[in-house]
Each structure stands twice: as structure tokens, then as C-alpha cells.
Design an enzyme around this catalytic site. Sequence first.
Site, PDB file in Angstrom:
ATOM      1  N   ASP A 278      37.762  49.389  45.442  1.00 44.49           N
ATOM      2  CA  ASP A 278      37.528  47.996  45.032  1.00 44.49           C
ATOM      3  C   ASP A 278      36.056  47.603  45.078  1.00 44.49           C
ATOM      4  O   ASP A 278      35.718  46.441  44.855  1.00 44.49           O
ATOM      5  CB  ASP A 278      38.315  47.038  45.943  1.00 44.49           C
ATOM      6  CG  ASP A 278      39.733  46.786  45.439  1.00 44.49           C
ATOM      7  OD1 ASP A 278      39.974  46.978  44.232  1.00 44.49           O
ATOM      8  OD2 ASP A 278      40.586  46.396  46.254  1.00 44.49           O
TER       9      ASP A 278
ATOM     10  N   ARG B 225      39.053  47.374  52.565  1.00 42.43           N
ATOM     11  CA  ARG B 225      37.771  47.002  51.950  1.00 42.43           C
ATOM     12  C   ARG B 225      36.636  46.855  52.976  1.00 42.43           C
ATOM     13  O   ARG B 225      35.479  46.615  52.574  1.00 42.43           O
ATOM     14  CB  ARG B 225      37.917  45.701  51.132  1.00 42.43           C
ATOM     15  CG  ARG B 225      38.886  45.820  49.961  1.00 42.43           C
ATOM     16  CD  ARG B 225      38.705  44.701  48.944  1.00 42.43           C
ATOM     17  NE  ARG B 225      37.402  44.758  48.279  1.00 42.43           N
ATOM     18  CZ  ARG B 225      36.937  43.841  47.437  1.00 42.43           C
ATOM     19  NH1 ARG B 225      37.686  42.787  47.148  1.00 42.43           N
ATOM     20  NH2 ARG B 225      35.749  43.959  46.882  1.00 42.43           N
TER      21      ARG B 225
ATOM     22  N   ARG C 141      42.337  34.546  51.451  1.00 39.36           N
ATOM     23  CA  ARG C 141      41.384  35.521  51.979  1.00 39.36           C
ATOM     24  C   ARG C 141      40.448  34.885  53.006  1.00 39.36           C
ATOM     25  O   ARG C 141      40.555  35.114  54.190  1.00 39.36           O
ATOM     26  CB  ARG C 141      40.585  36.152  50.836  1.00 39.36           C
ATOM     27  CG  ARG C 141      41.453  36.929  49.830  1.00 39.36           C
ATOM     28  CD  ARG C 141      42.031  38.176  50.463  1.00 39.36           C
ATOM     29  NE  ARG C 141      42.842  38.931  49.527  1.00 39.36           N
ATOM     30  CZ  ARG C 141      42.372  39.841  48.670  1.00 39.36           C
ATOM     31  NH1 ARG C 141      41.087  40.084  48.604  1.00 39.36           N
ATOM     32  NH2 ARG C 141      43.202  40.497  47.881  1.00 39.36           N
TER      33      ARG C 141
ATOM     34  N   HIS D  90      41.435  34.198  45.160  1.00 37.29           N
ATOM     35  CA  HIS D  90      40.029  33.899  45.440  1.00 37.29           C
ATOM     36  C   HIS D  90      39.648  32.670  44.611  1.00 37.29           C
ATOM     37  O   HIS D  90      40.124  32.520  43.480  1.00 37.29           O
ATOM     38  CB  HIS D  90      39.107  35.051  44.974  1.00 37.29           C
ATOM     39  CG  HIS D  90      38.944  36.171  45.937  1.00 37.29           C
ATOM     40  ND1 HIS D  90      38.851  37.495  45.533  1.00 37.29           N
ATOM     41  CD2 HIS D  90      38.804  36.196  47.296  1.00 37.29           C
ATOM     42  CE1 HIS D  90      38.684  38.277  46.584  1.00 37.29           C
ATOM     43  NE2 HIS D  90      38.654  37.515  47.670  1.00 37.29           N
TER      44      HIS D  90
ATOM     45  N   CYS E 161      34.070  38.676  39.388  1.00 33.80           N
ATOM     46  CA  CYS E 161      34.343  39.573  40.514  1.00 33.80           C
ATOM     47  C   CYS E 161      33.379  40.753  40.528  1.00 33.80           C
ATOM     48  O   CYS E 161      33.023  41.265  41.587  1.00 33.80           O
ATOM     49  CB  CYS E 161      35.763  40.112  40.444  1.00 33.80           C
ATOM     50  SG  CYS E 161      37.031  38.860  40.545  1.00 33.80           S
TER      51      CYS E 161
HETATM   52  N1  ARG Z   1      41.353  44.264  44.367  1.00 33.80           N
HETATM   53  C1  ARG Z   1      40.379  43.335  44.838  1.00 33.80           C
HETATM   54  C2  ARG Z   1      40.939  42.525  45.985  1.00 33.80           C
HETATM   55  O1  ARG Z   1      42.091  42.171  45.911  1.00 33.80           O
HETATM   56  C3  ARG Z   1      39.931  42.437  43.740  1.00 33.80           C
HETATM   57  C4  ARG Z   1      38.816  41.523  44.125  1.00 33.80           C
HETATM   58  C5  ARG Z   1      38.416  40.582  43.035  1.00 33.80           C
HETATM   59  N2  ARG Z   1      37.243  39.898  43.357  1.00 33.80           N
HETATM   60  C6  ARG Z   1      37.018  38.579  43.202  1.00 33.80           C
HETATM   61  N3  ARG Z   1      35.823  38.122  43.422  1.00 33.80           N
HETATM   62  N4  ARG Z   1      37.991  37.759  42.897  1.00 33.80           N
HETATM   63  O2  ARG Z   1      40.282  42.247  46.973  1.00 33.80           O
END
Ligand code: ARG
Length: 285
Positions: free
Chosen positions: A85, A110, A155, A184, A278
Amino acid sequence: MDIAGAPFTDALVTEAAHRRAASTRRYLMTTPTFFAVEYVINPWMDASTPVDTGLALTQWDALRQTYLDLGHSVELIEPIAGLPDMVYAANGGSVINGKAVVARFAHAERAGEAVAYAQWMARNGYEPFETRHVNEGQGDFLAVGSVILAGFGFRTDRRAHDEVAGHLGMEVVSLELVDPRFYHLDTALAVLDDTTVAYYPPAFSPDSRAVLARMFPDAIEVTSADAYVLGLNVVSDGLNVVLPAAATGFAEHLALAGFRPVGVDLSELLKGGGSVKCCTLEVHS
Ligand code: ARG
């Protein structure tokens, strides 16, 4: 305004365009060399869907070239094997007001990415500030003029909003996200210039919708059709708005408001739940 002889909408578009101006930006990106969907941490991801990494690279490179063609600078972070990612550079942190905050990721998968972004910050003269609570960088912290809009609910921990506000010395407005597809803030809201945003109202709690309506009475509200192709996941320089090409309704709205929509196809990266914004960490001066 003299609209005689010109179609009414063209005249309006021209009038609106005169109010817009681009400024040169500095972006950080990470090549999707190791991009894959190996785990599932958002509703867009499906580990059984094959990912064409070669196509992801081609699409990502077209995005990078788009920024260069618009006159912006793009610096690259070295991708790390085993961190699929990492292409979603926006999550690496926030750089603004001469200060930098490095990400603290919600998911262990991550966590390793933060090290690379902290190193970039240190090399570039910033002391990377670490929050005690989860913060996923520009995925959830978006500057609009002198204010930062900050998402929570999926998140970033709401308590990190105060930490970031304190460190950056900027006002932070907390917004609650309620739909897991828009996990997000940068999937639910787009910053177009220092006073203009677009957003998808159903992604926010009623209270946060009221806050947005009060702060941005002229905001563009996008439809489900545009939101569900991550149409709000855009990067704007104040005039040119680089957005997912599939968000055609939003592109029309942008043009009517005097912006220049620049569509790009990032279909492979959508499989990981991300698009234009992203993939882009903006280094604010
Ligand atoms: N697969 C990543 C996650 O779920 C995607 C992140 C996307 N980034 C963003 N800035 N929305 O963390």
C-alpha cells in the site's frame, strides 16, 4: 457581464474561470513497484481480485507526468518490498506551516511505511513529529487555507486531531466519517482551493454535515455515482483539478465552477481503495 451572442453557460464558465488561479505545488509520490492487494483493510479491497502491477505502474506514471506537465514538482520515495500500500503516499504524513507530522498507521500491515516518510522529512529539514494516537496523514488531514479539516471514525483517532493542531499551530476542524466505503476524509471531501471544497454528504454524520454547510455554503456536493468511483479523491492546484476520469458528473460541475478538470485513469489503484489524492502527498510551503 455581456452574455449576448454567447451560450449562457459558456459565459458563466468564462466568468467563473477568471476567478481561479493555479499555483505551483510540490508533491511526493511512491512508485507502485510492489503494489498488490494482499490483505483487506477497506471495503474496496478484495484479495481474490488479480492486480496488474504493470498496468498500475503505467497509470501511476501518467499521473506523475500530468503533474509535471502542469508545472508542479514531484519527488519520489523509494518503495519497499512487502509494503504493497506504500503507493498511497498521502497517508505518509502531513507537511505544512514549516512542520511535519509522520503517520501512525491504524493497521500493522502499513506500519513500516512511516519509517520511509519520516526519513524523507528528516532529509528535507523537517523534524518528523510522532503522534501518540493513530493519524493517517493527508488521508485524514486536509488543509483548506489556514484551517485543517480532519476526519475520524475509521482510521485517524480523534485524539490525534488535538495533537496535530497543537504541533502545527493550526486550527483543526473535526469531521466524523460514517460510511466505511469513505474511510478516509480524502475519499469523501476534495479541497479545490483555499476556500472551496466539494464533498459527498452521506459520508458524514449529521453534525459534521452541518459544520460543512456552515463553513462552505458554496461547496459542490457530488452524487453517489461520482463518489463511488472515488471521484472526490482529487488533487487541485487552484485551477487544474486532477481527478479520476470516471467521475464525469463531478468534472462537469468543476468546469461550471471555473476549474479545469483533468481526468486520469487509475483503475488498478482503485482496487486498493485509492485514487489520485491517495497517491499524492502535498508538501505545503
Ligand atoms: N489500501 C489502503 C488503505 O486501506 C488505501 C489507502 C488510500 N489512501 C487514502 N489517502 N485514502 O489504507
